[in-house]
Design an enzyme around this catalytic site. Structure first.
Site, PDB file in Angstrom:
ATOM      1  N   ASP A   1       0.860  -1.168   0.000  1.00  0.00           N
ATOM      2  CA  ASP A   1       0.000   0.000   0.000  1.00  0.00           C
ATOM      3  C   ASP A   1       0.904   1.227   0.000  1.00  0.00           C
ATOM      4  O   ASP A   1       2.111   1.142   0.258  1.00  0.00           O
ATOM      5  CB  ASP A   1      -0.900  -0.013   1.236  1.00  0.00           C
ATOM      6  CG  ASP A   1      -2.163   0.805   1.047  1.00  0.00           C
ATOM      7  OD1 ASP A   1      -2.228   1.602   0.098  1.00  0.00           O
ATOM      8  OD2 ASP A   1      -3.087   0.658   1.875  1.00  0.00           O
ATOM      9  N   VAL A   2       0.330   2.372  -0.283  1.00  0.00           N
ATOM     10  CA  VAL A   2       1.117   3.592  -0.432  1.00  0.00           C
ATOM     11  C   VAL A   2       1.995   3.832   0.795  1.00  0.00           C
ATOM     12  O   VAL A   2       1.500   3.876   1.925  1.00  0.00           O
ATOM     13  CB  VAL A   2       0.199   4.806  -0.648  1.00  0.00           C
ATOM     14  CG1 VAL A   2       1.015   6.086  -0.705  1.00  0.00           C
ATOM     15  CG2 VAL A   2      -0.595   4.622  -1.924  1.00  0.00           C
TER      16      VAL A   2
END
Length: 715
Positions: free
Chosen positions: A271-272
């Protein structure tokens, strides 16, 4: 423990080789042909080509994968279908429907040239009623979540698109997930925020599991293993830390649990902002990383000093391509098109979306058969949710600041990276106007959540309208209040009730003796007043059509609750209230939602799995249980490790059957639910869902239902 403060980056070892596909730790099954192809290809590549592939570039004759959110539609694209949100599809309790939806959605991703879709969203499960992101997931029960997610995966995979589930693991809130109070970050977005910047992680949440790992093994693994067994080709590791280590930096989570215990054969991507190191993240089990972290100056140096091995690099490169070859994307796969290019592959999907949306709506109360609406001469509708927003059809991608708590206008999608890419949206106001035209009733509206009880001037006579809440309610055979509770990625819910909407409902109900409330919510929203009530989750582009179908009786409602609705907010587990704390102890283990209510003998307003229908059903007292004595003789799974877990976890050990009769006057669909109880010594919840089957039954007809219990359901 879920921890948001400074924590361990990880101490993954290059010497742990069981996670490597080449180690033969897991049996590949249907993935064997793909592995053989990719293995042969990787042997022809140089180090620089492998590094290019694992950072989103090309290598040899392999071109980089196009990856995109979400479980609702190809995010930001024109000319796509916006399907009901994940939670709405879960409320259908229909495995065939969600598989068909997965296939249809997959065909749209394929038509746009997207190789890998960041979907399904399996976590958050919904440990907390205040979690902002449960609108896109499949409910708080891990069995239901897994069954719906697994069938969605099966459908999408059949369209030739790589499903990549998220968020692994124990990702149960947005607050502080990346170091900001709003939660921030993006749900994939190609691995970085839209502006390409890195997210801050100085104060990231950390979860702490209880010492017996009940939360991880019993509550969160069931949903994941179903999806892996059905064809997931990727997994997004979460932003948070677990027991002190970032999820994307933990070899215990990624290498030993995800890749070995659960047998996930594909790509792990962060994820970011989820990647924090270079060599450690690669050794831990990440497979798709930033080129600034993974390069010749980092992994290349590791190859020379022994902190990273060529075997690990080969494995990472192989996993990047496993889904591509597993789903035959090397054979005439469409080229990626631009987001506004006119490529329309929707077909009949609007009809399917309307059907699924209508079948997800839950009828909770229906005094004196107030619904469906029939033979009404005057109808008044209330609430901003009844009509379109002042701008639309879509919303801004408000991932970084959160959304909510209500939408001023009709809410048909969640916020964040699972938002809609609406070509249009139908609304209740639109459908009521059409109905008034064709059916001939008088229609009044108050398209506002505020309440006005006084006014100057005439009080209104005949069609002259007294422009107040009371004026609209007068002379009405039925009054319908449309409410919503909005949330999404980037922020958690600040309230479970909205005072302004409560006042509107109470005012209308006090002045209209036939008041119906329609609530559209992204999470648990306990109703304060006992009125006739229907509940739904975001229904997508066909929202208004679906509500019209149910309210006027074209569709008999058959949705069921996927979470418990409490009488009072205080009835929910206080340990799950979301705060700014940087460490969260998941001490409740498997006792979430209805299992918590059962444990503490709390009576809910509406229980998990509750619903009403326009017809009635009767269950036979004859329940048959047929066991596989050979399979039952083996207490635990001991088979070979394979994709989705040990092979014998999936063996059928018993079958349970009964019959259902429709005792009413119209056809209806019923969802039969099977719960099991373990011996006291197991220290398990008093009942746990282990089967459900949805059947359509005609008036006077009886149908048999059969539940097949697998070893994994009982151990």
């Amino acid at each position: 423990m879920l921890h948001f403060g400074a924590g361990v980056l990880g101490d993954a070892s290059a010497n742990y080789t069981a996670q490597l596909l080449s180690s033969s730790t897991i049996k590949f099954g249907d993935w064997q042909v793909a592995y053989d192809k990719v293995y042969a290809l990787v042997q022809t590549l140089g180090t620089s080509e492998k590094l290019s592939i694992i950072t989103g570039g090309n290598g040899g004759n392999f071109s980089s994968l196009a990856m995109l959110d979400s479980s609702t539609n190809p995010l930001t694209y024109f000319y796509v279908t916006t399907w009901p949100a994940g939670s709405a599809m879960a409320m259908t309790w229909d495995k065939d429907a969600i598989q068909a939806e997965g296939k249809a959605l997959g065909s749209e991703f394929r038509g746009k040239g997207i190789n890998l879709a960041y979907t399904p969203t399996l976590e958050p499960l919904g440990r907390s009623a205040w979690c902002g992101r449960t609108g896109e997931t499949y409910g708080a029960d891990s069995y239901l979540n897994g069954a719906m997610g697994g069938n969605f995966v099966k459908g999408m995979a059949s369209a030739g698109v790589i499903p990549s589930s998220k968020h692994f693991i124990i990702n149960e809130q947005e607050t502080n997930r990346d170091g900001s109070s709003s939660g921030g970050g993006g749900g994939g977005m190609g691995g970085s925020p839209p502006d390409g910047s890195a997210a801050s992680n100085s104060s990231t949440i950390m979860t702490k599991q209880s010492s017996n790992s009940t939360t991880s093994n019993s509550t969160t693994s069931s949903d994941s293993s179903e999806s892996y067994n059905n064809g997931v080709g990727g997994t997004m590791c979460a932003m948070n830390k677990v027991n002190g280590t970032y999820s994307c930096e933990s070899q215990d989570l990624l290498g030993k649990y995800l890749k070995v215990e659960l047998g996930m054969p594909g790509i792990v991507h962060a994820d970011v902002g989820g990647q924090h190191t270079d060599i450690n993240s690669a050794n831990a089990g990440m497979d798709y990383g930033s080129s600034s972290d993974w390069s010749n100056s980092t992994l290349g140096v590791g190859l020379t000093n022994g902190s990273f091995t060529m075997e690990h690099l080969n494995d990472i490169a192989i996993r990047n391509m496993m889904g591509y070859f597993r789903y035959n994307q090397d054979q005439g796969y469409p080229t990626k098109v631009g987001v506004t290019d006119y490529v329309d592959i929707r077909g009949n999907h609007s009809k399917l979306a309307r059907t699924y949306a209508a079948n997800s709506i839950v009828l909770l109360k229906n005094t004196n058969n107030a619904l469906p609406l029939k033979h009404k001469r005057s109808i008044s509708i209330f609430g901003a949710h009844a009509a379109p927003r002042f701008v639309g059809a879509n919303t801004a991608l408000t991932v970084y600041n959160g959304v909510g708590p209500i939408m001023e206008g009709h809410m048909s999608t969640v916020g964040g990276s699972a938002m809609g890419s609406l070509a249009y949206v139908t609304t209740p106001f639109q459908k009521f106007v059409e109905r008034a035209e064709t059916d001939g009733f008088m229609l009044r509206w108050w398209l506002n959540d505020t309440t006005v009880t006084t006014l100057s001037g005439m009080s209104g006579s005949g069609t002259e309208l007294a422009e107040s809440t009371l004026g609209v309610a007068s002379y009405s055979d039925v009054c319908i209040c449309f409410l919503n509770a909005w949330s999404g990625e980037g922020g958690d819910r600040s309230e479970l009730h909205n005072a302004t909407q409560d006042t509107l409902v109470n005012t209308v109900a006090d002045n209209c003796n036939n008041t119906i409330v329609v609530i559209n919510t992204t999470g648990k929203t306990p109703p304060r007043r006992r009125l006739d009530l229907s509940l739904q989750r975001p229904l997508g582009q066909e929202s208004g059509n679906a509500l019209d179908d149910v309210l006027f009786g074209a569709v008999n409602p058959s949705g069921k609750l996927i979470n418990t609705i409490a009488k009072n907010e205080s009835d929910y587990d206080s340990n799950t209230i979301i705060t700014e704390d940087l460490e969260i102890d998941f001490s409740e283990g498997n006792y979430i939602d209805y299992k918590y209510f059962d444990k503490y003998n709390i009576t809910p307003r509406f229980e998990f799995g509750f619903w009403l229908s326009y017809t009635t059903f009767n269950y036979s007292n004859d329940v048959k249980v047929t066991g596989n004595t050979t399979a039952l003789g083996q207490a635990y799974a001991s088979g070979a490790r394979a994709v989705g877990g040990r092979e014998d976890l999936w063996d059928i050990v018993a079958n349970v059957s009964t019959s259902i009769t429709n005792t009413g006057s119209i056809a209806g669909a019923e969802v039969a639910q099977l719960y099991v109880q373990f011996p006291d010594a197991a220290d398990e919840p008093v009942r746990q869902l282990r089967g459900f089957e949805k059947v359509l039954v005609q008036p006077g007809e009886s149908k048999d239902v059969v539940f097949s219990l697998r070893r994994r359901d009982l151990c």
